[in-house]
Design an enzyme around this catalytic site. Structure first.
Site, PDB file in Angstrom:
ATOM      1  N   ASP A 162     -43.279  34.012 -26.198  1.00 30.85           N
ATOM      2  CA  ASP A 162     -43.884  33.300 -27.306  1.00 30.85           C
ATOM      3  C   ASP A 162     -43.186  33.874 -28.547  1.00 30.85           C
ATOM      4  OD1 ASP A 162     -45.768  31.799 -28.859  1.00 30.85           O
ATOM      5  OD2 ASP A 162     -46.907  33.649 -29.146  1.00 30.85           O
ATOM      6  N   ASP A 194     -44.316  33.697 -32.476  1.00 31.15           N
ATOM      7  CA  ASP A 194     -45.160  34.306 -33.501  1.00 31.15           C
ATOM      8  C   ASP A 194     -46.167  35.251 -32.860  1.00 31.15           C
ATOM      9  OD1 ASP A 194     -43.779  32.695 -35.302  1.00 31.15           O
ATOM     10  OD2 ASP A 194     -45.261  31.094 -35.185  1.00 31.15           O
TER      11      ASP A 194
END
Length: 181
Positions: A13, A15
């Site tokens: 992922d 952020d």
């Protein structure tokens, strides 16, 4: 837990895993700031694995920034990674608003499916690294390995996933240290 000898692709992922997250969204390349140690960790991952990103970017669908700005964020990340001898092999992102009903927004699995197809790997040959409940649910639905990081939303997510048998690490750098042991 995870049989590292079978892992071929690590999906991150973005952020809260690679860069600092914000409830107000990361809306510019200037706001994109790497978490300490994350870029070197990616460079270290590159030695043994293909590395991809699967990221929800609903800020585009919400009108906070556009795909050109997202590309500038990713260019900044790539340049900073290159300085460390690292790279991202593939980036998949969902630009949609959560209410759009698309097939790519995590926890749906389309981004992971696309990455697996691109690298021609089975889900069990993937480790998905995230900091949110939707990352965990996406990995579960896709039947791939998952590691939860306590950076970003990770501490709150850990509370939500209490009792689940998951690999938890303090940061991406700590996860990579654990892999290398």
């Amino acid at each position: 837990m995870i049989d590292w000898s079978k892992i071929k692709v690590v999906i991150l992922d973005r952020d809260g895993v690679i860069n600092h997250d914000s409830d107000a969204y990361i809306k510019s390349a200037e706001e994109w700031i790497p978490i300490s140690g994350s870029l070197q960790a990616i460079a270290d991952l590159n030695k043994n694995f293909k590395v991809a990103i699967a990221t929800n970017q609903s800020g585009i669908g919400r009108g906070y920034y556009d795909e050109e700005v997202l590309q500038k964020m990713h260019q900044k990340m790539s340049a900073m990674l290159s300085d460390k001898g690292g790279k991202i092999d593939l980036i998949e992102f969902c630009p949609h608003h959560p209410d759009d009903g698309c097939e790519c927004r995590k926890p749906k699995t389309l981004m992971l499916e696309n990455i697996a197809a691109y690298f021609d790997v089975d889900p069990r040959e993937i480790l998905f690294v995230g900091d949110s409940k939707s990352d965990y649910e996406c990995a579960q639905s896709f039947d791939c390995n998952f590691a939860l990081l306590l950076t970003g939303k990770g501490l709150k997510t850990l509370e939500k996933l209490a009792g689940k048998n998951i690999l938890v690490e303090k940061s991406l750098a700590k996860l990579v240290e654990a892999i290398d042991k």
